[in-house]
Design a protein around this motif. Structure first.
Motif, short mmCIF file in Angstrom:
data_model
loop_
_atom_site.label_atom_id
_atom_site.label_comp_id
_atom_site.label_asym_id
_atom_site.label_seq_id
_atom_site.Cartn_x
_atom_site.Cartn_y
_atom_site.Cartn_z
N GLU A 154 0.82 -1.21 0.00
CA GLU A 154 0.00 0.00 0.00
C GLU A 154 0.86 1.26 0.00
OE1 GLU A 154 -3.73 2.29 2.13
OE2 GLU A 154 -3.20 0.27 2.82
N LEU A 155 1.97 1.24 0.72
CA LEU A 155 2.83 2.43 0.79
C LEU A 155 3.42 2.74 -0.59
CD1 LEU A 155 4.13 4.61 2.57
CD2 LEU A 155 6.02 3.00 2.99
N GLY B 197 7.11 1.53 11.52
CA GLY B 197 5.77 1.54 10.96
C GLY B 197 5.66 0.68 9.71
N LEU B 198 6.74 0.58 8.94
CA LEU B 198 6.74 -0.21 7.71
C LEU B 198 7.06 -1.67 7.93
CD1 LEU B 198 6.73 -0.69 4.66
CD2 LEU B 198 8.96 0.43 4.53
N MET C 131 5.02 5.08 12.72
CA MET C 131 3.98 4.23 13.29
C MET C 131 2.68 5.00 13.47
SD MET C 131 3.54 1.05 14.24
CE MET C 131 5.10 0.29 14.74
N GLY C 132 2.74 6.32 13.49
CA GLY C 132 1.54 7.12 13.64
C GLY C 132 0.74 7.31 12.37
N VAL C 133 1.23 6.80 11.25
CA VAL C 133 0.55 6.95 9.97
C VAL C 133 -0.74 6.10 9.94
CG1 VAL C 133 0.72 6.30 7.51
CG2 VAL C 133 2.55 7.61 8.61
N GLY D 151 -5.48 1.37 7.47
CA GLY D 151 -5.81 2.10 8.69
C GLY D 151 -4.57 2.42 9.51
N ALA D 152 -4.78 2.65 10.79
CA ALA D 152 -3.69 3.05 11.69
C ALA D 152 -2.67 1.92 11.81
CB ALA D 152 -4.24 3.41 13.06
N LEU D 153 -1.39 2.24 11.59
CA LEU D 153 -0.37 1.21 11.59
C LEU D 153 -0.15 0.60 12.97
CD1 LEU D 153 2.24 2.64 9.07
CD2 LEU D 153 0.56 0.82 8.72
N GLY D 154 -0.28 1.40 14.02
CA GLY D 154 -0.13 0.84 15.37
C GLY D 154 -1.10 -0.31 15.59
#
Length: 260
Positions: free
Chosen positions: A40-41, A114-115, A132-134, A140-143
């Motif tokens: 997705e990134l 985060g990745l 990680m806050g992306v 959705g939220a990575l966390g």
């Protein structure tokens, strides 16, 4: 001992090494979750650049990070210990460790991301930008994305030894030690002794120096109480609070008098 580290926002260039081989990364139980974020990134950053900057929380001056993310599958890869830079990693100084300390670092250091979820410092990765806050449009939220795979993979990685948790809050959200593992986990804050406040720069620098001290000394504390004694022997001023009940981590405050 397993040491949990945050990544750095800024990263060294990927260089001209061979590209990423996802199957070669440590913690293979995270492979499917990694592939989902990576896919997705890359698609996000290969499309609308302004949308990608908004999602990733990047300023105009960091526009080039979007193009870098779009090429993650073909960019050169380097050991994560060379990719991550910044205050903590400068103080840790992995490159200048002796051979024995480098081997200990390879075994014990785990960098949250985060990745990638989490990687060893010897894992070869490209330079990237994804905290990680992306919150990705699809995942959705990575966390939250990382919590389920981390819950099954990280307890095994922790083994039966000490877990030294030096992560920032955003990265700690991806995995919270529970049960028996929590009881041998020490979560560390660095406080300016006169004010009892956390200050970002010397918090990171002190954590880097502390890890370096442990690696250089060849210290292998078996639990939080022994870690406190080891750190004090190494010259650190430490206040410790044992958990009030089972299933909670120890809290350690390292007190520093000078901001540097």
């Amino acid at each position: 001992m397993l040491v949990l580290l945050p990544p750095s926002e800024g990263k060294a260039p990927s260089g001209r090494g061979a590209p990423l081989k996802p199957e070669s990364l440590s913690l293979p139980g995270l492979a499917a979750a990694r592939e989902a974020v990576l896919t997705e990134l890359v698609e996000l950053c290969a499309g609308d650049e302004d949308k990608a900057r908004e999602v990733l929380g990047l300023s105009e001056g960091l526009r080039g990070e979007v193009a870098k993310n779009a090429e993650l599958r073909t960019a050169g890869a380097r050991p994560a210990g060379e990719i991550y830079t910044g205050v903590l990693y400068d103080a840790l100084g992995l490159a200048s460790l002796d051979a024995s300390a480098k081997r200990r670092a390879a075994r014990s250091l785990l960098v949250f991301s985060g990745l990638w979820g989490a990687v060893r410092v010897t894992d070869r990765i490209p330079s990237y930008r994804c905290s990680m806050g992306v919150k990705l449009p699809g995942l959705g939220a990575l966390g939250a994305h990382w919590r389920t795979p981390m819950a099954s993979v990280l307890p095994e990685a922790a083994g039966d030894g000490l877990v030294l948790d030096l992560r920032s809050a955003a990265y700690a959200a991806a995995w919270k030690p529970k049960g028996e593992v929590a009881g041998r986990t020490a979560s560390v804050r660095v406080l300016h002794a006169p004010t009892r406040k956390v200050v970002s720069h010397f918090n990171k620098a002190t954590k880097g120096r502390m890890v370096r001290s442990l690696l250089t000394a060849g210290a292998a504390p078996k639990g939080p109480a022994e870690l406190v004694e080891v750190l004090r022997d190494l010259g650190y001023v430490v206040e410790a609070q044992a958990p009030a009940k089972a299933g909670q981590a120890w809290s350690l405050d390292v007190l520093v008098t000078e901001v540097h």
